[in-house]
Design an enzyme around this catalytic site. Sequence first.
Site, PDB file in Angstrom:
ATOM      1  N   HIS A  72       0.891  -1.193   0.049  1.00 16.96           N
ATOM      2  CA  HIS A  72       0.007   0.001  -0.063  1.00 16.96           C
ATOM      3  C   HIS A  72       0.818   1.404   0.019  1.00 16.96           C
ATOM      4  O   HIS A  72       0.466   2.311  -0.261  1.00 16.96           O
ATOM      5  CB  HIS A  72      -1.084   0.028   1.255  1.00 16.96           C
ATOM      6  CG  HIS A  72      -0.386   0.202   2.559  1.00 16.96           C
ATOM      7  ND1 HIS A  72      -0.304  -0.962   3.543  1.00 16.96           N
ATOM      8  CD2 HIS A  72       0.011   1.453   2.960  1.00 16.96           C
ATOM      9  CE1 HIS A  72       0.162  -0.232   4.737  1.00 16.96           C
ATOM     10  NE2 HIS A  72       0.471   1.116   4.322  1.00 16.96           N
ATOM     11  N   ASP A 101      -0.937  -7.440   0.937  1.00 18.92           N
ATOM     12  CA  ASP A 101      -0.256  -6.113   1.288  1.00 18.92           C
ATOM     13  C   ASP A 101       1.095  -6.250   1.425  1.00 18.92           C
ATOM     14  O   ASP A 101       1.740  -5.806   2.190  1.00 18.92           O
ATOM     15  CB  ASP A 101      -0.948  -5.467   2.458  1.00 18.92           C
ATOM     16  CG  ASP A 101      -0.571  -4.025   2.735  1.00 18.92           C
ATOM     17  OD1 ASP A 101      -0.066  -3.380   1.721  1.00 18.92           O
ATOM     18  OD2 ASP A 101      -0.418  -3.445   3.758  1.00 18.92           O
ATOM     19  N   SER A 181       4.828   1.622   8.205  1.00 21.22           N
ATOM     20  CA  SER A 181       4.150   0.460   7.265  1.00 21.22           C
ATOM     21  C   SER A 181       5.603  -0.162   6.470  1.00 21.22           C
ATOM     22  O   SER A 181       6.325   0.430   6.046  1.00 21.22           O
ATOM     23  CB  SER A 181       3.206   0.970   6.158  1.00 21.22           C
ATOM     24  OG  SER A 181       2.172   1.313   6.764  1.00 21.22           O
TER      25      SER A 181
END
Length: 221
Positions: A72, A101, A181
């Site tokens: 993402h 992801d 992330s």
Amino acid sequence: MKKITVIILINLISLLGFSSPIFSSKQDSINIINKTLKSIVYIEVYESYSDQISLGTGVIVSKDGYIITNNHILTSDDITITLNDNKKYKATVIKTDKNLDIAILKINVTNLSSVVFDNSDSTYINEGCLAIGGPLGKHKVTTCGIIKSKNSLINFINNHKVEKLPVSFIETTTVINFGSSGGALINKEGRLIGITSAFITSNSFSIPSNLVKQIVESVLK
């Protein structure tokens, strides 16, 4: 002038230097963290259409420059990697999986320090863990917590529709933020047990290392 935009993951951070309950001493925690930091990279993704930069984190999984991160954060293919020694390299996208992801990047560098995988199936509830990443553009940030669940499911928004990711996440109390992330979730031995992916309310969610390892091996074989 370029604007900087950080994406996904919300909450406060705690900086390196904490006294972690999962280690026998503060020095032990510093030694483990310093060793792991060598395999952590920081990702900038430049979006020419908006003249913005999105931030993320990645983990080196091979000495010849393969890096795992979250899919993402890849909002374009103009990707710059900053290593632990602050050297910068352009990265190529090797593989992406939107459903899981996960994305694998490659930089043309050798003799890197790669992370050591552990068996995420062997983790247990209330086990201590550390999340390492680069939230808000701040490199080398570490937070500690415990594992709350090994089979958590989360939703995400795709084209204004709520969808459930087909992954059983490791849910922990580690605090992560925008830019974290794709960072590392490690155990007290400094081995990778997950890739941080999302933060909801007061808990973070990581993709189990066994799943990550399968994808990495499919690329490297």
